[in-house]
Design an enzyme around this catalytic site. Structure first.
Site, PDB file in Angstrom:
ATOM      1  N   ARG A  83     -23.357 -13.915 -10.787  1.00 13.93           N
ATOM      2  CA  ARG A  83     -24.203 -14.567  -9.791  1.00 13.93           C
ATOM      3  C   ARG A  83     -25.545 -13.872  -9.746  1.00 13.93           C
ATOM      4  O   ARG A  83     -25.638 -12.656  -9.642  1.00 13.93           O
ATOM      5  CB  ARG A  83     -23.573 -14.521  -8.401  1.00 13.93           C
ATOM      6  CG  ARG A  83     -24.531 -15.124  -7.376  1.00 13.93           C
ATOM      7  CD  ARG A  83     -23.886 -15.496  -6.091  1.00 13.93           C
ATOM      8  NE  ARG A  83     -24.838 -16.173  -5.233  1.00 13.93           N
ATOM      9  CZ  ARG A  83     -24.564 -16.529  -4.004  1.00 13.93           C
ATOM     10  NH1 ARG A  83     -23.375 -16.294  -3.499  1.00 13.93           N
ATOM     11  NH2 ARG A  83     -25.465 -17.140  -3.271  1.00 13.93           N
ATOM     12  N   ARG A  92     -25.584 -21.536  -8.144  1.00  9.04           N
ATOM     13  CA  ARG A  92     -24.909 -20.259  -8.371  1.00  9.04           C
ATOM     14  C   ARG A  92     -23.616 -20.480  -9.132  1.00  9.04           C
ATOM     15  O   ARG A  92     -22.993 -21.536  -9.037  1.00  9.04           O
ATOM     16  CB  ARG A  92     -24.652 -19.513  -7.050  1.00  9.04           C
ATOM     17  CG  ARG A  92     -23.648 -20.125  -6.085  1.00  9.04           C
ATOM     18  CD  ARG A  92     -24.111 -21.335  -5.277  1.00  9.04           C
ATOM     19  NE  ARG A  92     -25.276 -21.149  -4.437  1.00  9.04           N
ATOM     20  CZ  ARG A  92     -25.193 -20.755  -3.157  1.00  9.04           C
ATOM     21  NH1 ARG A  92     -24.038 -20.522  -2.588  1.00  9.04           N
ATOM     22  NH2 ARG A  92     -26.281 -20.648  -2.455  1.00  9.04           N
ATOM     23  N   ASP A  95     -19.898 -18.430  -5.303  1.00  9.42           N
ATOM     24  CA  ASP A  95     -20.210 -17.931  -3.961  1.00  9.42           C
ATOM     25  C   ASP A  95     -18.877 -17.728  -3.266  1.00  9.42           C
ATOM     26  O   ASP A  95     -17.995 -18.587  -3.364  1.00  9.42           O
ATOM     27  CB  ASP A  95     -21.054 -18.983  -3.226  1.00  9.42           C
ATOM     28  CG  ASP A  95     -21.339 -18.663  -1.778  1.00  9.42           C
ATOM     29  OD1 ASP A  95     -21.718 -17.518  -1.467  1.00  9.42           O
ATOM     30  OD2 ASP A  95     -21.192 -19.584  -0.942  1.00  9.42           O
ATOM     31  N   ASP A  97     -17.373 -16.784   0.425  1.00  8.44           N
ATOM     32  CA  ASP A  97     -17.680 -16.594   1.843  1.00  8.44           C
ATOM     33  C   ASP A  97     -16.411 -16.295   2.629  1.00  8.44           C
ATOM     34  O   ASP A  97     -15.371 -16.923   2.393  1.00  8.44           O
ATOM     35  CB  ASP A  97     -18.334 -17.853   2.421  1.00  8.44           C
ATOM     36  CG  ASP A  97     -19.724 -18.106   1.860  1.00  8.44           C
ATOM     37  OD1 ASP A  97     -20.399 -17.132   1.481  1.00  8.44           O
ATOM     38  OD2 ASP A  97     -20.120 -19.279   1.819  1.00  8.44           O
TER      39      ASP A  97
HETATM   40  C1  X6L Z   1     -30.411 -28.421   7.410  1.00 10.29           C
HETATM   41  C2  X6L Z   1     -30.802 -27.206   6.911  1.00 10.29           C
HETATM   42  C3  X6L Z   1     -29.134 -28.853   7.126  1.00 10.29           C
HETATM   43  C4  X6L Z   1     -29.939 -26.459   6.127  1.00 10.29           C
HETATM   44  C5  X6L Z   1     -28.280 -28.102   6.347  1.00 10.29           C
HETATM   45  C6  X6L Z   1     -26.445 -26.455   4.829  1.00 10.29           C
HETATM   46  C7  X6L Z   1     -28.194 -24.960   4.354  1.00 10.29           C
HETATM   47  C8  X6L Z   1     -25.612 -25.732   4.015  1.00 10.29           C
HETATM   48  C9  X6L Z   1     -27.359 -24.231   3.533  1.00 10.29           C
HETATM   49  C10 X6L Z   1     -28.678 -26.893   5.843  1.00 10.29           C
HETATM   50  C11 X6L Z   1     -27.767 -26.098   5.006  1.00 10.29           C
HETATM   51  C12 X6L Z   1     -26.072 -24.602   3.361  1.00 10.29           C
HETATM   52  C13 X6L Z   1     -22.840 -25.109  -1.054  1.00 10.29           C
HETATM   53  C14 X6L Z   1     -23.656 -26.222  -0.866  1.00 10.29           C
HETATM   54  C15 X6L Z   1     -24.763 -24.435  -0.441  1.00 10.29           C
HETATM   55  C16 X6L Z   1     -21.500 -25.329  -1.470  1.00 10.29           C
HETATM   56  C17 X6L Z   1     -21.976 -27.673  -1.441  1.00 10.29           C
HETATM   57  C18 X6L Z   1     -25.127 -23.830   2.497  1.00 10.29           C
HETATM   58  C19 X6L Z   1     -25.611 -22.773   1.561  1.00 10.29           C
HETATM   59  N1  X6L Z   1     -23.542 -23.995  -0.777  1.00 10.29           N
HETATM   60  N2  X6L Z   1     -23.246 -27.496  -1.064  1.00 10.29           N
HETATM   61  N3  X6L Z   1     -24.869 -25.767  -0.473  1.00 10.29           N
HETATM   62  N4  X6L Z   1     -21.121 -26.626  -1.639  1.00 10.29           N
HETATM   63  N5  X6L Z   1     -21.533 -28.919  -1.622  1.00 10.29           N
HETATM   64  O1  X6L Z   1     -20.699 -24.411  -1.664  1.00 10.29           O
HETATM   65  O2  X6L Z   1     -23.930 -24.034   2.522  1.00 10.29           O
HETATM   66  S1  X6L Z   1     -26.104 -23.443   0.006  1.00 10.29           S
HETATM   67 MG    MG Z   2     -21.661 -20.317   0.960  1.00 10.63          MG
HETATM   68 MG    MG Z   3     -22.225 -16.619   0.486  1.00  8.13          MG
END
Ligand code: X6L
Ligand code: MG
Ligand code: MG
Length: 168
Positions: A83, A92, A95, A97
């Site tokens: 990563r 990535r 990840d 968590d």
């Molecule tokens: C507004 C602003 C709405 C930010 C949502 C949601 C930001 C989720 C980061 C958000 C917002 C994240 C994964 C992902 C990420 C994953 C899928 C995050 C961190 N990790 N999408 N996006 N799976 N499908 O593991 O979760 S980045």
């Molecule tokens: Mg995450």
């Molecule tokens: Mg994380």
């Protein structure tokens, strides 16, 4: 010994292989025993949408590790699986968590558990509900089955493996 739920995701390279490698790496620690693995789901990226689709999975482990030591191991496994922390919320290989650590509520600058936004994220809640519907989320006092939004649709990618040591 505490029951911990982890959320894993990745969207670069051989996504399924990386999820399975991460679970194997975790299980190789003597302080960690993988108990159950959810089905794998293919999910649309959330947060930063211009990136490939993810595979996501949730895993139950039993561990003797303190939360911050488990966090350090998760980060070490992420690093072993190459990563690179580049774009925030960007692509990535893997990840890892910490979603739930028993019924502890942890709020430090390094670690917040339960994962603060997990209940809004179908890519977490759908697989978590598959393996932990009756587990209580300690901030709300509600079961995962009461918190999951079953209107959310995520696509099953692969079934679970009932015996973590014998996957593949
Ligand atoms: C507004 C602003 C709405 C930010 C949502 C949601 C930001 C989720 C980061 C958000 C917002 C994240 C994964 C992902 C990420 C994953 C899928 C995050 C961190 N990790 N999408 N996006 N799976 N499908 O593991 O979760 S980045
Ligand atoms: Mg995450
Ligand atoms: Mg994380």
């Amino acid at each position: 010994m505490v029951e911990v739920y982890l959320g894993l995701g990745g969207n670069i390279g051989d996504r399924e292989q990386q999820l399975r490698a991460a679970i194997e790496h975790l299980n190789a620690y003597k302080e960690i025993e993988v108990i159950s693995i959810s089905p794998i789901y293919e999910t649309k990226p959330v947060g930063y949408v211009e990136q490939p689709d993810f595979l996501n999975v949730c895993v139950c482990i039993e561990t003797t590790l303190k939360p911050h030591d488990l966090l350090a191991i998760g980060l070490a496994v992420e690093a072993e699986l190459h990563r690179v922390r580049d774009v925030r919320w960007g692509p990535r290989t893997i990840d890892i968590d910490i979603l739930l650590y028993g019924d502890d509520v942890i709020e430090t600058s390094q670690l917040v558990v339960p994962h603060p936004r997990m209940t809004e994220r179908a890519f977490v809640m759908i697989p978590l509900n598959d393996i932990a519907p009756d587990v209580v989320e300690p901030r709300s006092g509600k079961k995962i089955s009461q918190l999951v939004n079953t209107d959310d649709t995520v696509v099953r990618y692969k079934p679970s493996c009932d015996e973590p040591d014998r996957c593949e």
